[in-house]
Design an enzyme around this catalytic site. Structure first.
Site, PDB file in Angstrom:
ATOM      1  NE  ARG A  89      -3.938  -1.598   1.306  1.00 21.11           N
ATOM      2  CZ  ARG A  89      -4.350  -2.846   1.554  1.00 21.11           C
ATOM      3  NH1 ARG A  89      -5.464  -3.275   1.012  1.00 21.11           N
ATOM      4  NH2 ARG A  89      -3.654  -3.638   2.343  1.00 21.11           N
ATOM      5  CG  HIS A  93      -0.568  -3.309  -1.981  1.00 21.86           C
ATOM      6  ND1 HIS A  93      -0.739  -4.318  -1.043  1.00 21.86           N
ATOM      7  CD2 HIS A  93      -0.603  -2.151  -1.281  1.00 21.86           C
ATOM      8  CE1 HIS A  93      -0.885  -3.778   0.156  1.00 21.86           C
ATOM      9  NE2 HIS A  93      -0.808  -2.465   0.032  1.00 21.86           N
ATOM     10  CG  ASP A  94       1.115  -3.664 -10.192  1.00 27.92           C
ATOM     11  OD1 ASP A  94       1.589  -4.817 -10.223  1.00 27.92           O
ATOM     12  OD2 ASP A  94       1.085  -2.918 -11.186  1.00 27.92           O
ATOM     13  CG  ASP A 101       4.812  -6.304 -12.884  1.00 36.09           C
ATOM     14  OD1 ASP A 101       3.989  -6.137 -11.947  1.00 36.09           O
ATOM     15  OD2 ASP A 101       5.773  -7.093 -12.790  1.00 36.09           O
ATOM     16  CG  ASN A 121      -1.285  -8.017  -1.409  1.00 34.80           C
ATOM     17  OD1 ASN A 121      -1.197  -6.869  -0.997  1.00 34.80           O
ATOM     18  ND2 ASN A 121      -0.441  -8.523  -2.293  1.00 34.80           N
ATOM     19  CG  HIS A 220      -3.021   5.770   4.986  1.00 35.01           C
ATOM     20  ND1 HIS A 220      -2.343   5.132   6.001  1.00 35.01           N
ATOM     21  CD2 HIS A 220      -2.888   4.967   3.903  1.00 35.01           C
ATOM     22  CE1 HIS A 220      -1.832   4.000   5.551  1.00 35.01           C
ATOM     23  NE2 HIS A 220      -2.147   3.883   4.293  1.00 35.01           N
ATOM     24  CB  THR A 221      -6.710  11.753   3.173  1.00 32.67           C
ATOM     25  OG1 THR A 221      -7.602  12.736   3.684  1.00 32.67           O
ATOM     26  CG2 THR A 221      -6.897  11.657   1.665  1.00 32.67           C
TER      27      THR A 221
END
Length: 345
Positions: A89, A93-94, A101, A121, A220-221
């Site tokens: 995750r 999200h990066d 980066d 976040n 999401h497993t």
């Protein structure tokens, strides 16, 4: 792999939901210091200038880089399986904010508004201490050679592989951002209430296809989600009522329960497999956005295929992760190699 993680099975007793503060206590700094010490080895210090991503970027400048990351990640996941989903995750999200980066790792400063404080976040992302430990180990081995952005990409791969999922070749050579983008984190990360069309557009905006979106959602497993992100879904029509009933007692209607957690895949919560898609067929998608993938729309056929053919899911997921990891990387002389992932040099 959207904003949160959670697991489903035929029933989830209230005991499966736990307070997030208790989970935080289990990730102590002493634990990460221990696994950091266990990884220290010798490494060459020759640098190679590269202007594009390549799988052997560190073969000369830091030949033990990938082994070091693998050792630390797999030790952490062995001791705490949930860490696997957290690292995947973090990478997601990066990459969805300004590209891959490592901007998501930057703390607040006089010149930086951290992405960690963005709504998707805050009180949600975790694994920062493990990334710190990996970076510290690599700085001892090969000072100034391995970027935080590459650490995130490799750590995501190792997390999936450690929990019996697929592996893939990670292209390397990313450099680290000098800035963060909190507003971008608030707008570019797809929230758990998105519709199928909104999810499709959100991924398309990052150069990812409809198929990439369905495959990447399979992250999401494993992992967990907070009640605040699925409470409303429990009263919707596209969820199995028995499944929803098992979740309501621990979530309730009070904000005091917002941070209570439940598994994204209660059938095999500590294994990366295709159970997520089987759950969707049974209307046991925890998040609204999860169940949107099997709700009479264009994704239904893919979900059915993944639910019966795990090898196809593994192949598509690995390819989509490679594609996601190549979103707008900084290379060459752009950005920098941070000595500390939390701040610019």
């Amino acid at each position: 792999m959207r904003c949160l993680f959670f697991e489903q099975t035929s029933s989830i007793p209230p005991s499966t939901l736990i307070n997030s503060q208790e989970m935080a206590r289990s990730s102590s700094s002493s634990f990460f210091f221990f696994i950091f010490l266990s990884s220290v080895a010798l490494c060459g210090l020759h640098s190679v200038a590269q202007a594009q991503l390549t799988p052997n970027f560190y073969s000369t400048s830091c030949p033990l880089a990938l082994t070091t990351i693998r050792t630390l990640v797999r030790t952490a996941v062995l001791l705490q399986p949930r860490m696997g989903a957290s690292l995947v995750r973090l990478h997601f999200h990066d990459c969805f904010v300004n590209g891959c980066d490592a901007s998501v790792l930057l703390d607040d400063s006089t010149t930086i508004q951290s992405e960690k404080s963005a709504v998707p976040n805050m009180n949600s992302l975790r694994g920062f201490e493990l990334i710190d430990a990996i970076k510290a180990a690599l700085e001892l081995l090969c000072p100034g050679k391995v970027s935080c952005a590459d650490i995130l990409a490799v750590a995501a791969r190792e997390s999936v592989a450690a929990l019996r999922g697929p592996t893939w070749t990670v292209l390397l050579g990313r450099r680290d951002s000098l800035i963060a983008n909190r507003s971008g984190a608030n707008t570019d990360l797809p929230p758990p209430f998105f519709s199928l069309s909104q999810l499709t557009q959100s991924f398309a905006d990052k150069g990812l296809s409809f198929g990439d979106m369905v495959a990447l959602s399979g992250a999401h497993t494993f992992g967990k989600a907070r009640c605040t992100n699925f409470r409303a879904h429990l009263n919707e029509s596209n969820i199995d009522p028995t499944f929803a009933a098992t979740l309501r007692p621990a979530c309730g209607n009070s904000s005091a329960n917002d941070n209570n957690l439940a598994n994204l895949d209660v059938s095999t919560p500590n294994t990366f497999d295709n159970a997520y898609y089987t759950n969707l067929l049974n209307r046991r998608g925890l998040l609204h956005s999860d169940q949107e993938l099997f709700n009479g729309g264009a994704a239904d056929a893919i979900v059915r295929t993944y639910s019966t053919t795990p090898s196809t899911f593994f192949t598509d997921f690995a390819n989509a992760m490679i594609k996601m990891g190549n979103i707008s990387p900084l290379t060459g002389t752009s950005g920098q190699i941070r000595r500390n992932c939390r701040r610019v040099n």
